[in-house]
Design a protein around this motif. Sequence first.
Motif, PDB file in Angstrom:
ATOM      1  N   LYS A   1      -6.789   1.022   4.484  1.00  0.00           N
ATOM      2  CA  LYS A   1      -6.341   2.350   4.076  1.00  0.00           C
ATOM      3  C   LYS A   1      -6.759   3.419   5.089  1.00  0.00           C
ATOM      4  O   LYS A   1      -6.034   4.398   5.302  1.00  0.00           O
ATOM      5  CB  LYS A   1      -6.887   2.686   2.692  1.00  0.00           C
ATOM      6  CG  LYS A   1      -6.198   1.907   1.574  1.00  0.00           C
ATOM      7  CD  LYS A   1      -6.641   2.386   0.197  1.00  0.00           C
ATOM      8  CE  LYS A   1      -5.824   1.700  -0.889  1.00  0.00           C
ATOM      9  NZ  LYS A   1      -6.205   2.163  -2.252  1.00  0.00           N
ATOM     10  N   SER A   2      -7.893   3.203   5.736  1.00  0.00           N
ATOM     11  CA  SER A   2      -8.362   4.186   6.717  1.00  0.00           C
ATOM     12  C   SER A   2      -7.456   4.251   7.934  1.00  0.00           C
ATOM     13  O   SER A   2      -7.398   5.283   8.613  1.00  0.00           O
ATOM     14  CB  SER A   2      -9.794   3.860   7.146  1.00  0.00           C
ATOM     15  OG  SER A   2      -9.836   2.727   8.005  1.00  0.00           O
ATOM     16  N   ILE A   3      -6.750   3.154   8.221  1.00  0.00           N
ATOM     17  CA  ILE A   3      -5.841   3.151   9.374  1.00  0.00           C
ATOM     18  C   ILE A   3      -4.382   3.205   8.928  1.00  0.00           C
ATOM     19  O   ILE A   3      -3.471   2.957   9.709  1.00  0.00           O
ATOM     20  CB  ILE A   3      -6.089   1.929  10.284  1.00  0.00           C
ATOM     21  CG1 ILE A   3      -5.872   0.618   9.523  1.00  0.00           C
ATOM     22  CG2 ILE A   3      -7.485   1.975  10.884  1.00  0.00           C
ATOM     23  CD1 ILE A   3      -5.919  -0.612  10.404  1.00  0.00           C
ATOM     24  N   LYS A   4      -4.175   3.515   7.637  1.00  0.00           N
ATOM     25  CA  LYS A   4      -2.838   3.757   7.083  1.00  0.00           C
ATOM     26  C   LYS A   4      -1.906   2.544   7.222  1.00  0.00           C
ATOM     27  O   LYS A   4      -0.775   2.643   7.679  1.00  0.00           O
ATOM     28  CB  LYS A   4      -2.209   4.988   7.742  1.00  0.00           C
ATOM     29  CG  LYS A   4      -2.972   6.278   7.416  1.00  0.00           C
ATOM     30  CD  LYS A   4      -2.345   7.475   8.090  1.00  0.00           C
ATOM     31  CE  LYS A   4      -2.936   8.779   7.548  1.00  0.00           C
ATOM     32  NZ  LYS A   4      -4.403   8.863   7.686  1.00  0.00           N
TER      33      LYS A   4
ATOM     34  N   ARG B   1     -13.735  -4.291   0.658  1.00  0.00           N
ATOM     35  CA  ARG B   1     -14.171  -3.722   1.949  1.00  0.00           C
ATOM     36  C   ARG B   1     -13.011  -3.714   2.948  1.00  0.00           C
ATOM     37  O   ARG B   1     -12.819  -2.729   3.684  1.00  0.00           O
ATOM     38  CB  ARG B   1     -15.346  -4.533   2.513  1.00  0.00           C
ATOM     39  CG  ARG B   1     -15.829  -4.035   3.880  1.00  0.00           C
ATOM     40  CD  ARG B   1     -16.349  -2.620   3.792  1.00  0.00           C
ATOM     41  NE  ARG B   1     -16.697  -2.073   5.090  1.00  0.00           N
ATOM     42  CZ  ARG B   1     -15.864  -1.393   5.874  1.00  0.00           C
ATOM     43  NH1 ARG B   1     -14.597  -1.207   5.480  1.00  0.00           N
ATOM     44  NH2 ARG B   1     -16.253  -0.899   7.026  1.00  0.00           N
TER      45      ARG B   1
ATOM     46  N   LYS C   1      -9.902  -3.567   2.229  1.00  0.00           N
ATOM     47  CA  LYS C   1      -8.922  -2.585   1.771  1.00  0.00           C
ATOM     48  C   LYS C   1      -9.321  -1.173   2.211  1.00  0.00           C
ATOM     49  O   LYS C   1      -8.454  -0.361   2.575  1.00  0.00           O
ATOM     50  CB  LYS C   1      -8.791  -2.656   0.251  1.00  0.00           C
ATOM     51  CG  LYS C   1      -7.504  -2.075  -0.302  1.00  0.00           C
ATOM     52  CD  LYS C   1      -7.275  -2.537  -1.731  1.00  0.00           C
ATOM     53  CE  LYS C   1      -5.875  -2.146  -2.199  1.00  0.00           C
ATOM     54  NZ  LYS C   1      -5.549  -2.699  -3.525  1.00  0.00           N
ATOM     55  N   GLU C   2     -10.605  -0.890   2.190  1.00  0.00           N
ATOM     56  CA  GLU C   2     -11.068   0.400   2.704  1.00  0.00           C
ATOM     57  C   GLU C   2     -10.653   0.575   4.158  1.00  0.00           C
ATOM     58  O   GLU C   2     -10.199   1.649   4.567  1.00  0.00           O
ATOM     59  CB  GLU C   2     -12.594   0.488   2.590  1.00  0.00           C
ATOM     60  CG  GLU C   2     -13.129   0.638   1.186  1.00  0.00           C
ATOM     61  CD  GLU C   2     -14.655   0.683   1.178  1.00  0.00           C
ATOM     62  OE1 GLU C   2     -15.251   0.770   2.280  1.00  0.00           O
ATOM     63  OE2 GLU C   2     -15.235   0.619   0.084  1.00  0.00           O
ATOM     64  N   TYR C   3     -10.846  -0.480   4.929  1.00  0.00           N
ATOM     65  CA  TYR C   3     -10.471  -0.422   6.344  1.00  0.00           C
ATOM     66  C   TYR C   3      -8.966  -0.248   6.503  1.00  0.00           C
ATOM     67  O   TYR C   3      -8.507   0.612   7.273  1.00  0.00           O
ATOM     68  CB  TYR C   3     -10.935  -1.690   7.062  1.00  0.00           C
ATOM     69  CG  TYR C   3     -10.341  -1.836   8.442  1.00  0.00           C
ATOM     70  CD1 TYR C   3     -10.725  -0.979   9.472  1.00  0.00           C
ATOM     71  CD2 TYR C   3      -9.380  -2.816   8.706  1.00  0.00           C
ATOM     72  CE1 TYR C   3     -10.156  -1.097  10.738  1.00  0.00           C
ATOM     73  CE2 TYR C   3      -8.829  -2.945   9.964  1.00  0.00           C
ATOM     74  CZ  TYR C   3      -9.214  -2.080  10.977  1.00  0.00           C
ATOM     75  OH  TYR C   3      -8.646  -2.199  12.229  1.00  0.00           O
TER      76      TYR C   3
ATOM     77  N   LYS D   1     -11.016  -7.720  13.098  1.00  0.00           N
ATOM     78  CA  LYS D   1     -12.130  -7.096  12.407  1.00  0.00           C
ATOM     79  C   LYS D   1     -12.713  -8.122  11.445  1.00  0.00           C
ATOM     80  O   LYS D   1     -11.970  -8.731  10.660  1.00  0.00           O
ATOM     81  CB  LYS D   1     -11.662  -5.869  11.612  1.00  0.00           C
ATOM     82  CG  LYS D   1     -11.341  -4.650  12.458  1.00  0.00           C
ATOM     83  CD  LYS D   1     -12.592  -3.884  12.843  1.00  0.00           C
ATOM     84  CE  LYS D   1     -12.244  -2.582  13.532  1.00  0.00           C
ATOM     85  NZ  LYS D   1     -13.446  -1.842  13.953  1.00  0.00           N
TER      86      LYS D   1
ATOM     87  N   TYR E   1       0.818  -1.210   0.000  1.00  0.00           N
ATOM     88  CA  TYR E   1       0.000   0.000   0.000  1.00  0.00           C
ATOM     89  C   TYR E   1       0.854   1.263   0.000  1.00  0.00           C
ATOM     90  O   TYR E   1       0.538   2.224  -0.681  1.00  0.00           O
ATOM     91  CB  TYR E   1      -0.900   0.027   1.239  1.00  0.00           C
ATOM     92  CG  TYR E   1      -2.070  -0.926   1.224  1.00  0.00           C
ATOM     93  CD1 TYR E   1      -2.052  -2.089   0.461  1.00  0.00           C
ATOM     94  CD2 TYR E   1      -3.187  -0.676   1.997  1.00  0.00           C
ATOM     95  CE1 TYR E   1      -3.122  -2.962   0.472  1.00  0.00           C
ATOM     96  CE2 TYR E   1      -4.265  -1.543   2.017  1.00  0.00           C
ATOM     97  CZ  TYR E   1      -4.228  -2.685   1.256  1.00  0.00           C
ATOM     98  OH  TYR E   1      -5.288  -3.546   1.265  1.00  0.00           O
TER      99      TYR E   1
END
Length: 354
Positions: free
Chosen positions: A288-291, A282, A284-286, A231, A143
Motif C-alpha cells: 500500500k505504501s508504494i500504491k 506486513r 500489505k503495508e509495504y 523485499k 487493492y
Amino acid sequence: MAEIRPYRVGDEEQIVNLFNEVFKKDRKVNYWHWQFLESPYGQTAMALADEDGKIIGQCTLMPSKMQVGDREILGGQSIDAMVHKDFRRMGYYENLAFYSYDLGIEMGIKFRYGFPSKEALQGILEKLGGKLVCDIPLYMDVYRLDRLAAHFLKSKGLSIVLTAPIKFFIWLFKGKKVKSNEKYEFEEIKNFDHRFDELWSRVSENYGTMTTRESSFLNWRISNHPNISYKTFAATRNGELKGYIVVKDEEKLVRGKYPLKIGSIVDIIGEDEDSYIALYERAKEYFKSIKIDFVLCWILDGMYREETLKKLGFMKTKSRIPFAVKNLTDDSSIDEYIFKEENWYLMPIEADTY
C-alpha cells in the motif's frame, strides 16, 4: 546433423545469443552465470545442439534440493528449452531433452519438473513422457479497483462510482477480515543467516514436496539475483524467527497501454497460521505504501495453508500456470509425492521467471 553434446566452458556467449534471438529478450552473460553455474546445488545439466561450432539448440535440468516425503533428493527444473527457427521440426528438441535427462541422472537428479508454456506442454506430455500435475491457479487480492477502471473509462470520478458496487461484492466475498493475534517484530532481510536454516528445520515436516528453504538457496535465489530486487520481511516473536515473506513489485501494461503496479508473493514460510497472517499484514503495508493495484499469489488445491491464504482475501482468477513432472528413475516410491497436486507446496520462488 548437429552434434548433441554437453556444455563446455565458453559456450555461454552463444547460448545467451540464441536465447535472446529465440525469446526476443536482452539477457546478459552475468545473469546466465548466476542462473546456470552458481546454484548451491551445482552446475545445471545442459544439453546442446552444435552445428559446425554454432549452438542451435538447448535443453537443461537445473538441480534443486527437494523435500519429497521424509527424504531430500535432487530434482531438476527444465528451463530455457530452445531450438533455432531454422532447425525446428527436425527432432532436435526430443533428442536434446532425453540427453539432458541422461546428464541429469548422472548428477543424481531423480525427477524433472517445469512450468512449460501451453505450446511446450503438449510436446512434454506426448513425446517426452511427462505428466501434468496441475494447472496452478493464480489468485488475486485487489487493492485499487477504481484505478484499473479509470484507465478504461477515462474518468477517475466515474470509475469510483461504478466500481463501488463491485468493491462491495468483493468485500462480501472475502468475508470477515482476519488479523494476527500475536505481537511480532519485523525486519527487512538482505541476507539469510543461520536462523532461516533453524526455521526450516522446525517447520519442514509441515510442508509437502518442495524446494528446501535453506539459507544457501535463499541467498542465491533471492539476495543474489542479478536483475530483481526483492523485499523480504522476517517475523520474530520472543527473539525467535517465526517466518518470512518474499515479495516483489513491477509495473506492467494491461492491453499494451494501461500501466498497473502489480505485487507478487514470491515465497512465504511460517511456523503457524498466525505467522502467515502477520507476514501478509506486513507485506500489505509495504504494497500500500508504494500504491500497488493488486497482488498475486499461487494457491494450489490442497496445498499447505491453502485456506489461510484464501482467508487473507485472495480470490481465484481464470489464469493458470501448467506444472509438469517426469520421474527419471525406476523408483516408483516417489510417484505419490511428485504426481499429486495436494502434496506440493509451490510458490513463484520455484520458477525462474519470477
